[in-house]
Write a protein that holds these residues in place. Structure first.
Motif, PDB file in Angstrom:
ATOM      1  N   TRP A   1       0.849  -1.187   0.000  1.00  0.00           N
ATOM      2  CA  TRP A   1       0.000   0.000   0.000  1.00  0.00           C
ATOM      3  C   TRP A   1       0.885   1.238   0.000  1.00  0.00           C
ATOM      4  CZ3 TRP A   1       0.284   3.405   4.214  1.00  0.00           C
ATOM      5  CH2 TRP A   1       0.959   2.924   5.341  1.00  0.00           C
ATOM      6  N   GLY A   2       0.280   2.378  -0.237  1.00  0.00           N
ATOM      7  CA  GLY A   2       0.989   3.647  -0.143  1.00  0.00           C
ATOM      8  C   GLY A   2       0.970   4.430  -1.438  1.00  0.00           C
ATOM      9  N   LEU A   3       0.196   5.520  -1.452  1.00  0.00           N
ATOM     10  CA  LEU A   3       0.053   6.363  -2.636  1.00  0.00           C
ATOM     11  C   LEU A   3       0.586   7.752  -2.314  1.00  0.00           C
ATOM     12  CD1 LEU A   3      -3.616   5.371  -3.619  1.00  0.00           C
ATOM     13  CD2 LEU A   3      -1.469   4.295  -4.328  1.00  0.00           C
ATOM     14  N   THR A   4       1.582   8.182  -3.079  1.00  0.00           N
ATOM     15  CA  THR A   4       2.155   9.512  -2.903  1.00  0.00           C
ATOM     16  C   THR A   4       2.841   9.922  -4.199  1.00  0.00           C
ATOM     17  OG1 THR A   4       3.415  10.897  -1.359  1.00  0.00           O
ATOM     18  CG2 THR A   4       4.448   8.826  -2.047  1.00  0.00           C
ATOM     19  N   ALA A   5       3.339  11.144  -4.245  1.00  0.00           N
ATOM     20  CA  ALA A   5       3.994  11.643  -5.453  1.00  0.00           C
ATOM     21  C   ALA A   5       5.292  10.878  -5.694  1.00  0.00           C
ATOM     22  CB  ALA A   5       4.276  13.134  -5.316  1.00  0.00           C
ATOM     23  N   SER A   6       5.484  10.420  -6.932  1.00  0.00           N
ATOM     24  CA  SER A   6       6.672   9.635  -7.273  1.00  0.00           C
ATOM     25  C   SER A   6       6.706   9.442  -8.786  1.00  0.00           C
ATOM     26  CB  SER A   6       6.616   8.257  -6.593  1.00  0.00           C
ATOM     27  OG  SER A   6       5.579   7.451  -7.161  1.00  0.00           O
ATOM     28  N   TYR A   7       7.729   8.725  -9.225  1.00  0.00           N
ATOM     29  CA  TYR A   7       7.707   8.250 -10.602  1.00  0.00           C
ATOM     30  C   TYR A   7       6.444   7.409 -10.824  1.00  0.00           C
ATOM     31  CZ  TYR A   7      12.520   9.623 -11.750  1.00  0.00           C
ATOM     32  OH  TYR A   7      13.658  10.324 -12.026  1.00  0.00           O
TER      33      TYR A   7
ATOM     34  N   LEU B   1      -3.249   5.330 -10.036  1.00  0.00           N
ATOM     35  CA  LEU B   1      -2.859   4.775 -11.330  1.00  0.00           C
ATOM     36  C   LEU B   1      -2.351   3.343 -11.225  1.00  0.00           C
ATOM     37  CD1 LEU B   1      -0.941   7.909 -12.721  1.00  0.00           C
ATOM     38  CD2 LEU B   1      -3.365   7.316 -12.984  1.00  0.00           C
ATOM     39  N   GLY B   2      -2.532   2.712 -10.068  1.00  0.00           N
ATOM     40  CA  GLY B   2      -2.037   1.354  -9.890  1.00  0.00           C
ATOM     41  C   GLY B   2      -0.565   1.296  -9.534  1.00  0.00           C
ATOM     42  N   VAL B   3      -0.018   2.407  -9.061  1.00  0.00           N
ATOM     43  CA  VAL B   3       1.408   2.508  -8.743  1.00  0.00           C
ATOM     44  C   VAL B   3       1.584   2.670  -7.237  1.00  0.00           C
ATOM     45  CG1 VAL B   3       3.490   3.909  -9.038  1.00  0.00           C
ATOM     46  CG2 VAL B   3       1.976   3.489 -10.996  1.00  0.00           C
ATOM     47  N   ILE B   4       2.411   1.821  -6.648  1.00  0.00           N
ATOM     48  CA  ILE B   4       2.759   1.901  -5.232  1.00  0.00           C
ATOM     49  C   ILE B   4       4.125   2.564  -5.106  1.00  0.00           C
ATOM     50  CG2 ILE B   4       3.333   0.566  -3.169  1.00  0.00           C
ATOM     51  CD1 ILE B   4       0.372   0.529  -3.773  1.00  0.00           C
ATOM     52  N   SER B   5       4.230   3.512  -4.181  1.00  0.00           N
ATOM     53  CA  SER B   5       5.489   4.210  -3.915  1.00  0.00           C
ATOM     54  C   SER B   5       5.974   3.794  -2.527  1.00  0.00           C
ATOM     55  CB  SER B   5       5.278   5.722  -3.960  1.00  0.00           C
ATOM     56  OG  SER B   5       4.601   6.108  -5.149  1.00  0.00           O
ATOM     57  N   PRO B   6       7.046   3.008  -2.405  1.00  0.00           N
ATOM     58  CA  PRO B   6       7.468   2.529  -1.090  1.00  0.00           C
ATOM     59  C   PRO B   6       7.650   3.626  -0.050  1.00  0.00           C
ATOM     60  CG  PRO B   6       8.586   1.265  -2.781  1.00  0.00           C
ATOM     61  CD  PRO B   6       7.822   2.350  -3.491  1.00  0.00           C
TER      62      PRO B   6
ATOM     63  N   PHE C   1      15.001   1.058  -1.345  1.00  0.00           N
ATOM     64  CA  PHE C   1      13.844   0.764  -2.191  1.00  0.00           C
ATOM     65  C   PHE C   1      13.749   1.758  -3.339  1.00  0.00           C
ATOM     66  CE2 PHE C   1      12.622  -1.292   1.805  1.00  0.00           C
ATOM     67  CZ  PHE C   1      12.304  -2.560   1.308  1.00  0.00           C
ATOM     68  N   TYR C   2      13.490   1.221  -4.521  1.00  0.00           N
ATOM     69  CA  TYR C   2      13.299   2.082  -5.690  1.00  0.00           C
ATOM     70  C   TYR C   2      12.061   2.952  -5.496  1.00  0.00           C
ATOM     71  CZ  TYR C   2      16.668  -1.109  -7.877  1.00  0.00           C
ATOM     72  OH  TYR C   2      17.776  -1.866  -8.167  1.00  0.00           O
ATOM     73  N   ASP C   3      11.965   3.977  -6.312  1.00  0.00           N
ATOM     74  CA  ASP C   3      10.985   5.025  -6.069  1.00  0.00           C
ATOM     75  C   ASP C   3       9.545   4.540  -6.188  1.00  0.00           C
ATOM     76  OD1 ASP C   3      10.687   7.884  -5.468  1.00  0.00           O
ATOM     77  OD2 ASP C   3       9.695   7.967  -7.418  1.00  0.00           O
ATOM     78  N   ALA C   4       9.244   3.663  -7.113  1.00  0.00           N
ATOM     79  CA  ALA C   4       7.859   3.238  -7.325  1.00  0.00           C
ATOM     80  C   ALA C   4       7.847   1.958  -8.150  1.00  0.00           C
ATOM     81  CB  ALA C   4       7.060   4.330  -8.038  1.00  0.00           C
TER      82      ALA C   4
ATOM     83  N   ALA D   1       4.274  -3.804   5.040  1.00  0.00           N
ATOM     84  CA  ALA D   1       4.623  -3.363   3.694  1.00  0.00           C
ATOM     85  C   ALA D   1       6.114  -3.509   3.449  1.00  0.00           C
ATOM     86  CB  ALA D   1       4.187  -1.909   3.493  1.00  0.00           C
ATOM     87  N   LEU D   2       6.930  -3.117   4.418  1.00  0.00           N
ATOM     88  CA  LEU D   2       8.379  -3.233   4.255  1.00  0.00           C
ATOM     89  C   LEU D   2       8.781  -4.681   3.976  1.00  0.00           C
ATOM     90  CD1 LEU D   2      11.079  -1.571   6.500  1.00  0.00           C
ATOM     91  CD2 LEU D   2      11.297  -3.930   5.794  1.00  0.00           C
ATOM     92  N   LYS D   3       8.220  -5.611   4.741  1.00  0.00           N
ATOM     93  CA  LYS D   3       8.581  -7.020   4.553  1.00  0.00           C
ATOM     94  C   LYS D   3       8.141  -7.536   3.189  1.00  0.00           C
ATOM     95  CE  LYS D   3       8.703  -8.296   9.439  1.00  0.00           C
ATOM     96  NZ  LYS D   3       8.068  -9.086  10.535  1.00  0.00           N
ATOM     97  N   HIS D   4       6.972  -7.099   2.741  1.00  0.00           N
ATOM     98  CA  HIS D   4       6.517  -7.522   1.411  1.00  0.00           C
ATOM     99  C   HIS D   4       7.430  -6.970   0.327  1.00  0.00           C
ATOM    100  CE1 HIS D   4       3.997  -8.431  -2.006  1.00  0.00           C
ATOM    101  NE2 HIS D   4       3.916  -7.139  -2.300  1.00  0.00           N
ATOM    102  N   PHE D   5       7.746  -5.673   0.417  1.00  0.00           N
ATOM    103  CA  PHE D   5       8.607  -5.068  -0.593  1.00  0.00           C
ATOM    104  C   PHE D   5       9.975  -5.750  -0.611  1.00  0.00           C
ATOM    105  CE2 PHE D   5       6.400  -0.764   0.485  1.00  0.00           C
ATOM    106  CZ  PHE D   5       5.274  -1.143  -0.211  1.00  0.00           C
ATOM    107  N   TYR D   6      10.494  -6.064   0.571  1.00  0.00           N
ATOM    108  CA  TYR D   6      11.854  -6.586   0.677  1.00  0.00           C
ATOM    109  C   TYR D   6      11.936  -8.081   0.394  1.00  0.00           C
ATOM    110  CZ  TYR D   6      16.488  -7.531   2.588  1.00  0.00           C
ATOM    111  OH  TYR D   6      17.785  -7.941   2.746  1.00  0.00           O
ATOM    112  N   PHE D   7      11.098  -8.871   1.060  1.00  0.00           N
ATOM    113  CA  PHE D   7      11.218 -10.316   0.942  1.00  0.00           C
ATOM    114  C   PHE D   7      10.483 -10.871  -0.274  1.00  0.00           C
ATOM    115  CE2 PHE D   7      11.916  -9.920   5.616  1.00  0.00           C
ATOM    116  CZ  PHE D   7      13.197 -10.459   5.644  1.00  0.00           C
ATOM    117  N   ASP D   8       9.280 -10.403  -0.527  1.00  0.00           N
ATOM    118  CA  ASP D   8       8.474 -10.985  -1.588  1.00  0.00           C
ATOM    119  C   ASP D   8       8.834 -10.435  -2.967  1.00  0.00           C
ATOM    120  OD1 ASP D   8       7.174 -12.381   0.415  1.00  0.00           O
ATOM    121  OD2 ASP D   8       5.539 -10.928   0.562  1.00  0.00           O
ATOM    122  N   LEU D   9       9.026  -9.125  -3.045  1.00  0.00           N
ATOM    123  CA  LEU D   9       9.345  -8.524  -4.345  1.00  0.00           C
ATOM    124  C   LEU D   9      10.845  -8.469  -4.606  1.00  0.00           C
ATOM    125  CD1 LEU D   9       6.707  -5.657  -4.453  1.00  0.00           C
ATOM    126  CD2 LEU D   9       6.570  -7.950  -5.441  1.00  0.00           C
TER     127      LEU D   9
END
Length: 451
Positions: A335-341, A355-360, A395-398, A377-385
């Motif tokens: 989750w997490g929606l904010t200004a990013s690429y 727009l379907g884009v998650i920004s870590p 973490f990359y921008d988006a 969210a951190l664990k999903h971004f890090y371990f799963d993705l």
């Protein structure tokens, strides 16, 4: 404070080396991947990687933060040496975290910050106000747009927020540290907030240019990401503004209050978010002004800022969990929606512009407000993705699982809040430093804040 020595950090890095993100050809469960690393160690690892954006990744001539770093080496023309004032404000805070966490020594941090201040003293500024971008090699302004080629008071305020933390950190130190604190104090006192009233109006204007003057015509009214600018303007010991500028301009003579009783997912926003009232704006609105400004118990006649920011974050989270547009990959762990690429350049993602884009940075910079949801969210971004989302500087921008879009690129103004807000969650380091500045306390008193 949480000073950890460098030896401890190096030992920790060796211990964590086996915990690099996994390839995602075969997804693994949380139980499979987290048994060998504690949450605390994972937070340290994320902070350490993100810190490197502002350390090894800094522009070498200035020591300032590059506007962007693209690991795929695809850049806009002549962009690699462009540095950002606001992102550098976040970056100097990151250097303080680096010292406290033992990523670098105090002496290394002092040397780098002194190098940057020496460059900053000579770089372009306008009535003491710095531009959004400079050429890091020359210190000359890089226009942000054709009419935005002068002072940017909002980005300057982000830089000052960080510099005041640095001043407070070193002001009681040795001779060299006190000298640095004194040089920062001089720069702070030279920022002409009152000039940006544009002929003594009761509002602050975002931009001024030596050849375009006030042509940008952007009077800053709330609510958005700019609260810190008004607090610093009230706090300035040399170029301060009266309380009416805050109440009549930023607060729109009370119009900033959200008097509606409507709730979203059971949460109410005390403040009217500009252009995004239903769900609130992008999450950076609850981050940028609060990297140093501690929202705990912070109240004025318009809002309880801790409750407001937490509610803003939870609305954003609940929206992603509900996922009304049915995007692949959204949920309680992503989750997490904010200004990013974004999939088409740059976008101010929010529930109103999804727009379907998650920004870590959105979830990770929200750790103080939503620690359990942010950790998931951190664990999903890090371990799963894995390495789809995590690289040399954290973490990359988006990314977008829905669009199968993973771009190995970073923006300074998104990386900085990650390390700063994780550290504020863990130790309150930057909050304690910024709030210890006597001018900040005086400015808050002037505007009628309680805390």
């Amino acid at each position: 404070m949480l000073r950890r020595n460098l030896i401890y950090f190096l030992v920790s890095v060796v211990a964590l080396a086996s915990c690099t993100p996994r390839k995602t050809d075969q997804q693994t469960t949380s139980a499979d991947t987290t048994a060998h690393i504690s949450d605390d160690s994972l937070l340290t690892l994320v902070e350490a990687r993100t810190f490197q954006y502002f350390w090894n990744g800094a522009e070498p001539t200035s020591g300032a933060a590059r506007e962007r770093f693209h690991a795929d080496n695809v850049y806009p023309e002549n962009d690699k040496h462009i540095v950002t004032s606001g992102g550098t404000g976040f970056g100097v805070m990151a250097i303080l975290v680096g010292i406290e966490r033992g990523f670098i020594t105090r002496e290394q941090g002092l040397e780098r910050l002194t190098h940057f201040i020496t460059w900053l003293e000579k770089a372009d500024r306008f009535h003491g106000v710095w531009p959004h971008w400079w050429n890091g090699e020359t210190g000359k302004v890089k226009p942000f747009s054709p009419n935005d080629n002068g002072g940017d008071l909002v980005e300057t305020s982000y830089l000052l927020q960080g510099l005041l933390c640095v001043r407070q950190y070193f002001k009681e130190g040795n001779e060299q540290e006190k000298a640095l604190a004194g040089r920062i104090d001089k720069l702070w006192r030279e920022v002409e907030f009152d000039w940006h009233r544009n002929n003594k109006q009761n509002v602050l204007y975002w931009h001024w240019s030596p050849d375009k003057a006030w042509v940008m015509n952007f009077a800053v009214e709330g609510y958005n990401e700019c609260l810190i600018m008004y607090i610093l303007a009230a706090a300035s010991p040399t170029h301060g503004v009266p309380a009416e500028v805050y109440h009549d301009g930023w607060a729109r003579k009370g119009g900033i209050r959200n008097d509606s009783t409507h709730q979203q997912y059971g949460y109410h926003l005390d403040l009217r978010h500009n252009g995004a009232q239903q769900y609130g704006g992008p999450l950076f609105w609850s981050h940028y002004s609060y990297l140093g400004l501690d929202p705990h118990n912070l109240k004025d006649r318009y809002a309880d800022y801790w409750t407001h920011n937490r509610n803003h974050t939870l609305i954003n989270y609940r929206y992603c969990v509900e996922n009304p547009k049915q995007y692949k990959g959204y949920g309680e762990n992503s989750w997490g929606l904010t200004a990013s690429y974004s999939i088409n350049g740059y976008a101010a993602h929010s529930p109103a512009e999804d727009l379907g884009v998650i920004s870590p940075t959105a979830a990770l910079s929200s750790f103080p407000y939503t620690p359990e949801e942010s950790m998931k969210a951190l664990k999903h971004f890090y371990f799963d993705l894995g390495d789809k989302t995590f690289g040399e500087y954290g973490f990359y921008d988006a990314f977008s699982e829905h669009h199968n879009w993973y771009l190995p690129r970073y923006l300074a103004i998104d990386q900085g809040p990650i390390i700063v807000m994780i550290e504020n969650h863990r130790s309150g380091l930057l909050w304690k430093l910024f709030m210890s500045a006597p001018e900040v306390q005086q400015g808050l008193d002037k505007l009628g804040f309680t805390r």
